[in-house]
Motif scaffolding. Structure first.
Motif, mmCIF file in Angstrom:
data_model
loop_
_atom_site.group_PDB
_atom_site.id
_atom_site.type_symbol
_atom_site.label_atom_id
_atom_site.label_comp_id
_atom_site.label_asym_id
_atom_site.label_seq_id
_atom_site.Cartn_x
_atom_site.Cartn_y
_atom_site.Cartn_z
ATOM 1 N N HIS A 158 25.507 -10.599 82.286
ATOM 2 C CA HIS A 158 25.070 -10.993 81.008
ATOM 3 C C HIS A 158 24.600 -12.395 80.980
ATOM 4 O O HIS A 158 23.482 -12.833 80.518
ATOM 5 N N GLU A 178 20.717 -13.972 80.072
ATOM 6 C CA GLU A 178 20.320 -15.035 79.061
ATOM 7 C C GLU A 178 19.740 -16.163 79.861
ATOM 8 O O GLU A 178 18.917 -16.910 79.225
ATOM 9 N N TYR A 234 17.743 -17.704 77.154
ATOM 10 C CA TYR A 234 17.654 -19.139 77.057
ATOM 11 C C TYR A 234 16.179 -19.796 76.968
ATOM 12 O O TYR A 234 15.700 -20.558 76.119
ATOM 13 N N HIS A 292 27.980 -21.884 81.906
ATOM 14 C CA HIS A 292 27.863 -20.859 82.821
ATOM 15 C C HIS A 292 28.099 -21.040 84.326
ATOM 16 O O HIS A 292 28.699 -20.288 85.099
ATOM 17 N N HIS A 298 32.525 -20.620 75.116
ATOM 18 C CA HIS A 298 31.129 -20.460 75.230
ATOM 19 C C HIS A 298 30.604 -19.476 74.492
ATOM 20 O O HIS A 298 29.494 -19.878 73.918
ATOM 21 N N GLU A 306 27.685 -19.956 71.590
ATOM 22 C CA GLU A 306 26.703 -19.336 71.308
ATOM 23 C C GLU A 306 26.446 -18.333 69.987
ATOM 24 O O GLU A 306 25.250 -18.680 69.295
HETATM 25 FE FE LIG Z 1 25.985 -17.409 77.934
#
Ligand SMILES: [Fe+2]
Ligand SMILES: [Fe+2]
Length: 161
Positions: free
Chosen positions: A60, A64, A69, A89, A123, A127
């Motif tokens: 995952h 991202e 991102y 992360h 986190h 998001e």
């Molecule tokens: Fe993330």
């Protein structure tokens, strides 16, 4: 292993999803796996479930970082959101590395899982509450992005299998 099957993410084999739907579904899968940990009592079952959690989180985070991102970064008004997320992360990856080399034979293991789950929860909240709404308001093709992320996810899961 069979005890964990019902909560393990089903890869990316479902119908095409837009990018945010795909990421939210991943978040829910991981959340379910952390919830299942509370009801997992034997060492081997804990270890198997944690391995699935770590694999899901690693894949995952990678889709991202590689795809989501960079694409949404320009859409976000708050230019620190993506760098913040990348730092988070990195923190999660440290915990994953520690857990992957740990044995579930003491209280430390449960504490490590708990700290990982709390960091992931914080986190994910950032998001979903900050990055996703700002990304959605931009004219990005979320279905195309979702298709690319889904294909990459499938590749990474195959490699990790
Ligand atoms: Fe993330
Ligand atoms: Fe995420």
């Amino acid at each position: 292993m069979t005890a964990t099957k019902s909560v393990v993410p089903d890869g990316a084999k479902a119908a095409p999803k837009d990018a945010i739907t795909l990421l939210r579904a991943d978040h829910e899968d991981v959340n379910r796996m952390f919830a299942a940990y509370a009801h997992t009592h034997t060492g081997p079952a804990k270890k198997a479930l944690v391995a699935e959690i770590c694999k899901a989180l690693t894949v995952h985070a990678q889709i991202e970082e590689e795809i989501f991102y960079p694409e949404v970064q320009t859409a976000l008004k708050d230019k620190l959101l993506v760098p913040d997320a990348a730092v988070e992360h990195a923190g999660v990856k440290v915990l994953i590395a520690q857990l992957e080399s740990a044995e579930p034979d003491g209280k430390t293991y449960d504490a490590q899982v708990q700290v990982l789950s709390e960091q992931v929860r914080r986190h994910v909240k950032e998001e979903q509450n900050e990055i996703f709404p700002q990304a959605r308001s931009w004219s990005l093709d979320m279905m195309d992005l979702g298709t690319r992320m889904s294909a990459r996810k499938e590749d990474l899961l195959d490699q990790a299998a």
